[in-house]
Design a protein around this motif. Structure first.
Motif, PDB file in Angstrom:
ATOM      1  N   PRO A 307      42.438 -63.506 -17.769  1.00  7.02           N
ATOM      2  CA  PRO A 307      42.041 -62.211 -17.690  1.00  7.02           C
ATOM      3  C   PRO A 307      40.749 -62.145 -16.764  1.00  7.02           C
ATOM      4  CG  PRO A 307      41.327 -63.547 -19.769  1.00  7.02           C
ATOM      5  CD  PRO A 307      42.149 -64.432 -18.960  1.00  7.02           C
ATOM      6  N   THR A 308      40.559 -61.152 -15.996  1.00  6.38           N
ATOM      7  CA  THR A 308      39.346 -61.181 -15.124  1.00  6.38           C
ATOM      8  C   THR A 308      39.008 -59.686 -15.019  1.00  6.38           C
ATOM      9  OG1 THR A 308      41.244 -60.844 -13.322  1.00  6.38           O
ATOM     10  CG2 THR A 308      40.380 -63.037 -13.504  1.00  6.38           C
ATOM     11  N   PRO A 309      38.296 -59.077 -16.129  1.00  2.00           N
ATOM     12  CA  PRO A 309      38.160 -57.569 -16.280  1.00  2.00           C
ATOM     13  C   PRO A 309      36.904 -57.428 -15.210  1.00  2.00           C
ATOM     14  CG  PRO A 309      37.523 -58.858 -18.257  1.00  2.00           C
ATOM     15  CD  PRO A 309      38.284 -59.698 -17.356  1.00  2.00           C
ATOM     16  N   ILE A 310      35.967 -58.230 -14.941  1.00  2.00           N
ATOM     17  CA  ILE A 310      34.996 -57.917 -14.143  1.00  2.00           C
ATOM     18  C   ILE A 310      35.141 -58.089 -12.639  1.00  2.00           C
ATOM     19  CG2 ILE A 310      32.614 -58.389 -13.447  1.00  2.00           C
ATOM     20  CD1 ILE A 310      32.699 -57.203 -16.077  1.00  2.00           C
ATOM     21  N   ILE A 311      35.974 -58.983 -12.378  1.00  2.00           N
ATOM     22  CA  ILE A 311      36.374 -59.269 -10.935  1.00  2.00           C
ATOM     23  C   ILE A 311      37.290 -58.029 -10.649  1.00  2.00           C
ATOM     24  CG2 ILE A 311      37.724 -60.421  -9.556  1.00  2.00           C
ATOM     25  CD1 ILE A 311      36.781 -62.800 -10.640  1.00  2.00           C
ATOM     26  N   ARG A 312      38.275 -57.568 -11.533  1.00  2.00           N
ATOM     27  CA  ARG A 312      39.036 -56.328 -11.284  1.00  2.00           C
ATOM     28  C   ARG A 312      38.394 -55.074 -10.998  1.00  2.00           C
ATOM     29  NH1 ARG A 312      44.245 -57.294 -11.635  1.00  2.00           N
ATOM     30  NH2 ARG A 312      44.924 -59.066 -12.725  1.00  2.00           N
ATOM     31  N   ARG A 313      37.118 -54.808 -12.041  1.00  2.00           N
ATOM     32  CA  ARG A 313      36.358 -53.747 -11.771  1.00  2.00           C
ATOM     33  C   ARG A 313      35.426 -53.758 -10.211  1.00  2.00           C
ATOM     34  NH1 ARG A 313      34.346 -49.484 -14.387  1.00  2.00           N
ATOM     35  NH2 ARG A 313      32.417 -48.931 -14.158  1.00  2.00           N
ATOM     36  N   VAL A 314      35.052 -55.058 -10.108  1.00  3.98           N
ATOM     37  CA  VAL A 314      34.176 -54.893  -8.788  1.00  3.98           C
ATOM     38  C   VAL A 314      35.138 -54.629  -7.745  1.00  3.98           C
ATOM     39  CG1 VAL A 314      33.302 -56.691  -7.108  1.00  3.98           C
ATOM     40  CG2 VAL A 314      32.484 -56.503  -9.863  1.00  3.98           C
ATOM     41  N   THR A 315      36.351 -55.312  -7.634  1.00  4.95           N
ATOM     42  CA  THR A 315      37.552 -54.909  -6.543  1.00  4.95           C
ATOM     43  C   THR A 315      37.825 -53.434  -6.509  1.00  4.95           C
ATOM     44  OG1 THR A 315      38.469 -57.073  -6.963  1.00  4.95           O
ATOM     45  CG2 THR A 315      39.894 -55.788  -5.702  1.00  4.95           C
ATOM     46  N   ALA A 316      37.919 -52.971  -7.557  1.00  2.00           N
ATOM     47  CA  ALA A 316      38.536 -51.635  -7.574  1.00  2.00           C
ATOM     48  C   ALA A 316      37.201 -50.460  -6.900  1.00  2.00           C
ATOM     49  CB  ALA A 316      38.574 -51.019  -9.106  1.00  2.00           C
ATOM     50  N   LEU A 317      35.890 -50.821  -7.307  1.00  2.00           N
ATOM     51  CA  LEU A 317      34.953 -50.239  -6.741  1.00  2.00           C
ATOM     52  C   LEU A 317      34.781 -50.262  -5.303  1.00  2.00           C
ATOM     53  CD1 LEU A 317      32.398 -50.787  -9.962  1.00  2.00           C
ATOM     54  CD2 LEU A 317      33.261 -48.607  -9.367  1.00  2.00           C
ATOM     55  N   VAL A 318      34.887 -51.799  -4.856  1.00  2.00           N
ATOM     56  CA  VAL A 318      34.925 -51.789  -3.412  1.00  2.00           C
ATOM     57  C   VAL A 318      35.926 -51.256  -2.699  1.00  2.00           C
ATOM     58  CG1 VAL A 318      34.897 -53.692  -1.636  1.00  2.00           C
ATOM     59  CG2 VAL A 318      33.718 -53.987  -3.528  1.00  2.00           C
ATOM     60  N   ASP A 319      37.290 -50.959  -3.277  1.00  2.00           N
ATOM     61  CA  ASP A 319      38.286 -50.421  -2.751  1.00  2.00           C
ATOM     62  C   ASP A 319      37.950 -48.924  -2.632  1.00  2.00           C
ATOM     63  OD1 ASP A 319      39.842 -52.756  -2.230  1.00  2.00           O
ATOM     64  OD2 ASP A 319      40.907 -52.132  -4.301  1.00  2.00           O
ATOM     65  N   ARG A 320      37.363 -48.544  -3.373  1.00  2.00           N
ATOM     66  CA  ARG A 320      36.982 -46.769  -3.617  1.00  2.00           C
ATOM     67  C   ARG A 320      35.890 -46.493  -2.496  1.00  2.00           C
ATOM     68  NH1 ARG A 320      34.423 -44.944  -9.096  1.00  2.00           N
ATOM     69  NH2 ARG A 320      36.662 -45.620  -9.684  1.00  2.00           N
ATOM     70  N   ALA A 321      35.132 -47.608  -2.490  1.00  2.00           N
ATOM     71  CA  ALA A 321      33.768 -47.310  -1.262  1.00  2.00           C
ATOM     72  C   ALA A 321      34.722 -47.458  -0.150  1.00  2.00           C
ATOM     73  CB  ALA A 321      32.911 -48.456  -1.636  1.00  2.00           C
ATOM     74  N   GLU A 322      35.527 -48.349   0.312  1.00  2.00           N
ATOM     75  CA  GLU A 322      36.241 -48.651   1.305  1.00  2.00           C
ATOM     76  C   GLU A 322      37.018 -47.132   1.822  1.00  2.00           C
ATOM     77  OE1 GLU A 322      39.545 -51.417   3.280  1.00  2.00           O
ATOM     78  OE2 GLU A 322      38.134 -52.276   1.812  1.00  2.00           O
TER      79      GLU A 322
END
Length: 343
Positions: A307-322
């Protein structure tokens, strides 16, 4: 061949490439910068190479060999230092394959853990070595003459063991280089620290300010916990990069601010204005390397069921900002962690 006779091409002369190339030029090495038009134009006024050790060294314009033409640069190369972003690795491999001599050594000095493997896959029969640059480089803004490239943190660059002469060629004042027998472990160790690049980008804060705030360090510690679990499940043992054993990083990051400042002086020895390359990418509306940093852990986790919930959330936020193309979003720690109790 003597060091003075070997031509080093910096393939992708951005901030890190210009800094490394500048140090090599100052040491008398023969260097060609392969760069974009923006950098070529900026270097018409020369280069100023500075660092945390207080050095400030100038290179006049007529001492800088720079081109935007891959064929012109690469056909002269004895050593090629690849410093492009991970997303451009395959394009650079194609250029090297088309224009460089078969005997030219290729060294990846890129973020992530897979770029040397990608280069090897696209350049069969050639010498390709992995490498790691641990420090941040800050580049002066547009219009500043001469262009300043400033090493904003410490650390020694490392390259894969196997060519002692190459270490001697590259190890110069301001750009210290040594060989390492297990460079893959070094790359995984650096990746743990590079998980912070995304937080600096999302926070829109200088690296020193972000690391000084325990709320942000708690998120980084959670990411590193998840990464270490995924690595262990995959049989990967990351090397020590930031002065601490990787297993101790989450504990140290979670310390109160006053104690962290006391015990992590080396980690905090950073120029006050330094940010991360991912912040720079968002700021300039360019694709980020999130897929090669957090993404590398997510791929491990998928294989091992970790499980990697924090890494997944951080990735999603960067993808959104990009995708939004509005620059660094300036989020709070609570917004990134998704937990209002995170502080």
């Amino acid at each position: 061949m003597a060091d003075a006779d070997r031509t080093i091409v910096i393939a992708g002369a951005g901030s890190v490439g210009c800094y490394a190339g500048g140090c090599l030029m100052l040491a008398g090495r023969r260097v060609i910068l392969l760069a974009r038009l923006r950098i070529e134009a900026a270097l018409r006024g020369g280069m100023l190479v500075t660092d945390l050790d207080g050095r400030g060294r100038s290179i006049p314009p007529d001492a800088i060999s720079i081109t935007t033409d891959p064929a012109t640069a690469l056909r002269e190369a004895d050593v090629i230092l690849v410093t492009v972003k991970s997303g451009a690795t395959q394009d650079m491999a194609a250029l090297i394959g088309a224009h460089a001599r078969p005997g030219a050594a290729v060294v990846s000095l890129q973020n992530g853990v897979d770029n040397a493997d990608r280069l090897r896959g696209d350049l069969p029969g050639r010498t390709v070595l992995a490498g790691m640059v641990p420090f941040n480089v800050v580049q002066s803004g547009g219009g500043v003459v001469p262009l300043r490239v400033h090493r904003a943190s410490g650390g020694m660059a490392m390259i894969e063991a196997g060519d002692a002469g190459l270490v001697g060629l590259l190890n110069v004042t301001g750009f210290a280089v040594e060989a390492h027998a297990d460079i893959k472990a070094v790359l995984w160790g650096k990746l743990l620290m590079n998980l912070n690049n995304a937080l600096v980008a999302l926070a829109d804060l200088p690296l020193a300010s972000e690391l000084a705030d325990r709320r942000w360090r708690l998120i980084l510690a959670s990411q590193i916990d998840e990464a270490l679990t995924a690595m262990k499940a995959s049989g990967i043992e990351p090397a020590r990069v930031a002065g601490l054993r990787p297993a101790l990083l989450p504990t140290v990051l979670r310390l109160p601010d006053w104690l962290f400042r006391l015990l992590a002086r080396r980690m905090l020895a950073i120029d006050p204005q330094a940010r991360s390359s991912m912040w720079d990418d968002l700021h300039h509306r360019r694709p980020t390397e999130i897929g090669d940093l957090q993404g590398a852990i997510l791929r491990l986790a998928q294989k091992t069921g970790t499980p990697t919930p924090i890494i997944r959330r951080v990735t999603a936020l960067v993808d959104r900002a990009e995708s939004d193309k509005r620059g660094a979003p300036g989020l709070t720690p609570d917004a990134v962690s998704g937990d209002p109790r995170s502080g």
